[in-house]
Motif scaffolding. Structure first.
Motif, PDB file in Angstrom:
ATOM      1  N   UNK A 165       0.862  -1.188   0.000  1.00  0.00           N
ATOM      2  CA  UNK A 165       0.000   0.000   0.000  1.00  0.00           C
ATOM      3  C   UNK A 165       0.896   1.234   0.000  1.00  0.00           C
ATOM      4  N   UNK A 166       0.616   2.170  -0.916  1.00  0.00           N
ATOM      5  CA  UNK A 166       1.360   3.425  -0.979  1.00  0.00           C
ATOM      6  C   UNK A 166       0.466   4.519  -0.414  1.00  0.00           C
ATOM      7  N   UNK A 167       0.997   5.301   0.534  1.00  0.00           N
ATOM      8  CA  UNK A 167       0.197   6.340   1.188  1.00  0.00           C
ATOM      9  C   UNK A 167       0.949   7.666   1.190  1.00  0.00           C
ATOM     10  N   UNK A 168       0.239   8.731   1.487  1.00  0.00           N
ATOM     11  CA  UNK A 168       0.836  10.063   1.604  1.00  0.00           C
ATOM     12  C   UNK A 168       0.033  10.875   2.612  1.00  0.00           C
ATOM     13  N   UNK A 169       0.717  11.754   3.347  1.00  0.00           N
ATOM     14  CA  UNK A 169       0.040  12.601   4.329  1.00  0.00           C
ATOM     15  C   UNK A 169      -0.600  13.824   3.697  1.00  0.00           C
ATOM     16  N   UNK A 170      -0.230  14.121   2.437  1.00  0.00           N
ATOM     17  CA  UNK A 170      -0.674  15.381   1.838  1.00  0.00           C
ATOM     18  C   UNK A 170      -1.697  15.220   0.731  1.00  0.00           C
ATOM     19  N   UNK A 202       4.958  13.054  -6.722  1.00  0.00           N
ATOM     20  CA  UNK A 202       5.672  12.673  -5.512  1.00  0.00           C
ATOM     21  C   UNK A 202       7.169  12.523  -5.769  1.00  0.00           C
ATOM     22  N   UNK A 203       7.944  12.665  -4.700  1.00  0.00           N
ATOM     23  CA  UNK A 203       9.364  12.340  -4.760  1.00  0.00           C
ATOM     24  C   UNK A 203       9.510  10.822  -4.729  1.00  0.00           C
ATOM     25  N   UNK A 204      10.506  10.292  -5.467  1.00  0.00           N
ATOM     26  CA  UNK A 204      10.719   8.850  -5.485  1.00  0.00           C
ATOM     27  C   UNK A 204      11.039   8.339  -4.080  1.00  0.00           C
ATOM     28  N   UNK A 225       6.984  -9.718   5.288  1.00  0.00           N
ATOM     29  CA  UNK A 225       6.385 -11.008   4.921  1.00  0.00           C
ATOM     30  C   UNK A 225       5.614 -11.611   6.093  1.00  0.00           C
ATOM     31  N   UNK A 226       6.057 -11.348   7.314  1.00  0.00           N
ATOM     32  CA  UNK A 226       5.319 -11.851   8.471  1.00  0.00           C
ATOM     33  C   UNK A 226       3.941 -11.193   8.545  1.00  0.00           C
ATOM     34  N   UNK A 227       3.906  -9.874   8.266  1.00  0.00           N
ATOM     35  CA  UNK A 227       2.642  -9.138   8.300  1.00  0.00           C
ATOM     36  C   UNK A 227       1.845  -9.300   7.008  1.00  0.00           C
ATOM     37  N   UNK A 228       2.529  -9.766   5.944  1.00  0.00           N
ATOM     38  CA  UNK A 228       1.853  -9.926   4.655  1.00  0.00           C
ATOM     39  C   UNK A 228       1.571  -8.615   3.962  1.00  0.00           C
ATOM     40  N   UNK A 229       2.292  -7.551   4.365  1.00  0.00           N
ATOM     41  CA  UNK A 229       2.020  -6.229   3.809  1.00  0.00           C
ATOM     42  C   UNK A 229       3.244  -5.336   3.965  1.00  0.00           C
ATOM     43  N   UNK A 230       3.491  -4.514   2.925  1.00  0.00           N
ATOM     44  CA  UNK A 230       4.521  -3.478   3.012  1.00  0.00           C
ATOM     45  C   UNK A 230       3.843  -2.142   2.721  1.00  0.00           C
ATOM     46  N   UNK A 231       4.025  -1.179   3.605  1.00  0.00           N
ATOM     47  CA  UNK A 231       3.429   0.152   3.456  1.00  0.00           C
ATOM     48  C   UNK A 231       4.540   1.146   3.143  1.00  0.00           C
ATOM     49  N   UNK A 232       4.366   1.903   2.063  1.00  0.00           N
ATOM     50  CA  UNK A 232       5.381   2.865   1.623  1.00  0.00           C
ATOM     51  C   UNK A 232       4.769   4.258   1.652  1.00  0.00           C
ATOM     52  N   UNK A 233       5.416   5.152   2.366  1.00  0.00           N
ATOM     53  CA  UNK A 233       4.914   6.525   2.487  1.00  0.00           C
ATOM     54  C   UNK A 233       5.648   7.430   1.495  1.00  0.00           C
ATOM     55  N   UNK A 234       4.878   8.203   0.715  1.00  0.00           N
ATOM     56  CA  UNK A 234       5.450   9.121  -0.266  1.00  0.00           C
ATOM     57  C   UNK A 234       5.322  10.561   0.214  1.00  0.00           C
ATOM     58  N   UNK A 235       6.256  11.389  -0.249  1.00  0.00           N
ATOM     59  CA  UNK A 235       6.242  12.818   0.065  1.00  0.00           C
ATOM     60  C   UNK A 235       5.914  13.570  -1.218  1.00  0.00           C
TER      61      UNK A 235
END
Length: 246
Positions: free
Chosen positions: A27-32, A74-76, A86-96
């Motif tokens: 999941x890719x997220x952003x605060x803005x 967004x910035x890379x 892998x234990x959680x089955x999810x990777x969350x990436x925050x973009x600026x």
């Protein structure tokens, strides 16, 4: 000797299994701002995917792989896949979000008194006849009543300038430019996108787009509804193009 050989044969399947990549949810997220249709590339395997409208994606990866996320607004972001992912089955990436700084704006003729300035500020009206609706739409085939999908509704502009049209039932179509693919894409995205997201040198952008232009077979990507496919296509072609420059 036989014992050592047997031990190696027993370890071999485990080693091969450990090297296999598995699908990992992300999941890719952003605060803005909302994140949608961004490119996610596994730099360790060259696999690429595009997130959906909610920023969700699935990609083949394994522990230690490096993911790079690229988006126009967004910035890379570059992250490493961990055991915890892998234990959680999810990777969350925050973009600026990319912040565009405007040049200094100097406003003159104001006193600083908002009540006074709001009443005495001069408003210059622009005659409607200065706007040429046909000139605005000269490079477009009007095939939609919903706008071009990138923030401007040329039909709405026409209604403001020349008044409401006759009541007709328009066909469900989309805006498609009649320009060639390379020219249309060059006008669509800024230099910053090509240089920072696709890693194409500014002086090579024209050559890169010529490399991407495969004629009629790629013109469907200019449909605004296919923009996330266009971004994915440009990302893949940039990798191929950069290899030819090595």
């Amino acid at each position: 000797m036989k014992t050592k050989l047997l031990y190696l044969l027993l370890l071999l399947p485990l080693t091969i299994f450990a090297q296999q990549r598995e699908l990992l949810n992300g999941r890719v997220i952003s605060d803005t701002m909302k994140v949608e249709y961004v490119s996610i590339k596994n730099l360790s395997s060259s696999a690429s995917v595009v997130s959906d409208a909610d920023g969700k994606f699935r990609i083949n990866t394994r522990v230690g792989d490096t993911l790079r996320v690229s988006g126009i607004s967004f910035s890379d972001a570059v992250v490493k896949v961990t055991n915890e992912n892998f234990k959680e089955g999810l990777i969350v990436i925050r973009l600026v979000g990319n912040i565009t700084m405007l040049d200094e704006v100097v406003v003159s003729g104001l006193t600083g008194n908002l009540a006074y300035d709001s009443k005495h500020a001069r408003i210059v009206e622009t005659p409607a006849e200065k706007f040429d609706v046909h000139q605005i739409n000269k490079d477009l085939y009007i095939k939609s009543v919903a706008g071009n999908g990138r923030g401007m509704d040329f039909l709405a502009i026409g209604r403001m300038v020349s008044g409401p049209p006759k009541r007709v039932t328009p066909p469900k179509q989309v805006f498609i430019t009649d320009k060639v693919f390379a020219v249309a894409v060059r006008e669509l995205y800024s230099d910053k996108y090509f240089v920072e997201s696709l890693k194409i040198r500014k002086e090579d952008i024209t050559l890169f787009l010529a490399y991407c232009d495969e004629g009629e077979s790629v013109r469907y990507l200019l449909n605004p509804n296919n923009e996330f496919q266009l971004i994915s296509y440009l990302s893949t072609k940039s990798e191929q193009y950069l290899k030819t420059k090595q």
